[in-house]
Design an enzyme around this catalytic site. Sequence first.
Site, short mmCIF file in Angstrom:
data_model
loop_
_atom_site.label_atom_id
_atom_site.label_comp_id
_atom_site.label_asym_id
_atom_site.label_seq_id
_atom_site.Cartn_x
_atom_site.Cartn_y
_atom_site.Cartn_z
NE ARG A 221 49.78 95.91 36.67
CZ ARG A 221 49.78 97.23 36.68
NH1 ARG A 221 50.59 97.91 35.90
NH2 ARG A 221 48.95 97.88 37.46
CE LYS B 246 51.70 104.67 39.66
NZ LYS B 246 52.50 103.54 39.13
CB THR B 247 46.32 100.81 42.17
OG1 THR B 247 46.40 101.67 41.03
CG2 THR B 247 44.87 100.41 42.40
CG ASP C 161 45.30 105.16 38.57
OD1 ASP C 161 46.45 105.61 38.73
OD2 ASP C 161 45.06 103.96 38.33
CB THR D 144 53.25 106.68 35.14
OG1 THR D 144 52.35 107.27 34.21
CG2 THR D 144 52.68 105.35 35.62
N1 LIG Z 1 54.98 96.20 47.35
C1 LIG Z 1 54.27 95.19 46.83
N2 LIG Z 1 54.18 94.01 47.47
C2 LIG Z 1 53.49 92.98 46.92
N3 LIG Z 1 52.85 93.03 45.74
C3 LIG Z 1 52.90 94.19 45.07
C4 LIG Z 1 53.59 95.32 45.57
N4 LIG Z 1 53.47 96.33 44.68
C5 LIG Z 1 52.72 95.86 43.68
N5 LIG Z 1 52.38 94.56 43.90
C6 LIG Z 1 51.63 93.70 43.00
O1 LIG Z 1 51.69 94.24 41.69
C7 LIG Z 1 50.37 94.48 41.19
C8 LIG Z 1 50.37 95.84 40.53
O2 LIG Z 1 50.39 96.84 41.50
P1 LIG Z 1 49.51 98.18 41.37
O3 LIG Z 1 48.28 97.91 40.58
O4 LIG Z 1 49.35 98.73 42.74
O5 LIG Z 1 50.53 99.07 40.52
P2 LIG Z 1 50.39 100.60 40.05
O6 LIG Z 1 51.63 101.29 40.51
O7 LIG Z 1 49.09 101.15 40.49
O8 LIG Z 1 50.44 100.45 38.46
P3 LIG Z 1 49.82 101.45 37.33
O9 LIG Z 1 50.76 102.61 37.24
O10 LIG Z 1 49.88 100.64 36.07
O11 LIG Z 1 48.45 101.79 37.74
C9 LIG Z 1 49.43 94.38 42.40
O12 LIG Z 1 48.31 93.71 42.13
C10 LIG Z 1 50.20 93.57 43.41
O13 LIG Z 1 49.83 92.22 43.30
MG LIG Z 2 47.45 101.68 39.35
#
Ligand SMILES: Nc1ncnc2c1ncn2[C@@H]1O[C@H](COP(=O)(O)OP(=O)(O)OP(=O)(O)O)[C@@H](O)[C@H]1O
Ligand SMILES: [Mg+2]
Length: 330
Positions: A218, A64-65, A109, A158
């Site tokens: 992650r 998401k981030t 976030d 989430t």
């Molecule tokens: N579609 C994707 N392709 C490649 N790498 C990804 C992808 N999605 C996530 N990642 C990897 O996973 C890591 C975590 O992703 P991210 O921080 O965007 O998750 P999030 O959904 O924001 O999590 P949270 O809910 O904990 O904030 C990123 O640093 C990235 O390296």
């Molecule tokens: Mg995030």
Amino acid sequence: MSTPPEKSSLPAASLDAALRPASWDEYVGQAQVKASIRISLDAAKKRGSMPEHLLFYGPPGVGKTTLAHLVAATLESPLKTTSGVAIERAGDLAAILTNLDPNTVLFIDEIHRLSRKIEELLYPALESGHLDIILGKGPSARTVELALPPFTLVGATTRVAELSGPLRSRFGGGTYQLDLYGDEDLRAIIRRSAALLGLDAPEETIASIAARSRATPRVGNALLKRVRDYAEVHEKPLSSALTDEACELFGIDALGLTKDDRRYLSTLLEGFRGGPAGVRAIAAALHEEPETVEHVYEPYLLRLGFIERSPRGRILTMKGREYLDATTKN
Ligand SMILES: Nc1ncnc2c1ncn2[C@@H]1O[C@H](COP(=O)(O)OP(=O)(O)OP(=O)(O)O)[C@@H](O)[C@H]1O
Ligand SMILES: [Mg+2]
């Protein structure tokens, strides 16, 4: 092994940032979500305006981030990041909004953590780009409208169910659910991360890490890093046998489940006769927060088909029982 020393000392906290995809092509999977967001962005760029507000939801670590960063990069806009927890008072929100550079992507976030009062303040900002500020108190109080620079809000959560209906309806650019990842996508993500970390990882290693990634990028990246550390300490090359060995030490089984997952399953079986059991009761028995149980343990167990949700609570499935049987026998 051929790991450059500066990469070896990468702190765990910066792993997300170091491995974060910087382009749409590097962002693996979620094809429909990507395509649909890109249409909104391209259309806005053609019009020379900012796109409507976007909401991303899904389990932790699914990207998401990362998407918020890609949205800002695509629009060539500044990105301002904050969190629902950080915006406590009206003044906090007013300070953020009035200080935005024009055409900023404002990423909030954990947007479900905004209080109702803050949400209500946000509505006019989202709809018509102004903030209602109340000056004075009591009968002489009056409201002034403060015009804001154009911006696009990107919200991430989430827990989409905890967002109020009125707030959800204000994401005109769309509400996007990010799913857990399939095996092929996970392998692509781990292959890319291995290359970025300068690792010489054979395909079988990538596959065995992907299989233990709980369908979450992650988790896969973090496990890759732990296996890399293990290999370095033992001065052995990466292989699937070494991955098995390392994961056994970490308490992670072939499906990526840990003793916490097994404790969840055995509590559901023994403490609640296989269910149905409410998430609060399960959490109490595990001495965990219900939120952790619901948002960290359960998504992957549901995906594996080891548990099911029913109106009366969680139920351990046949598959879940078979897994428990097999693990307790060993
Ligand atoms: N579609 C994707 N392709 C490649 N790498 C990804 C992808 N999605 C996530 N990642 C990897 O996973 C890591 C975590 O992703 P991210 O921080 O965007 O998750 P999030 O959904 O924001 O999590 P949270 O809910 O904990 O904030 C990123 O640093 C990235 O390296
Ligand atoms: Mg995030």
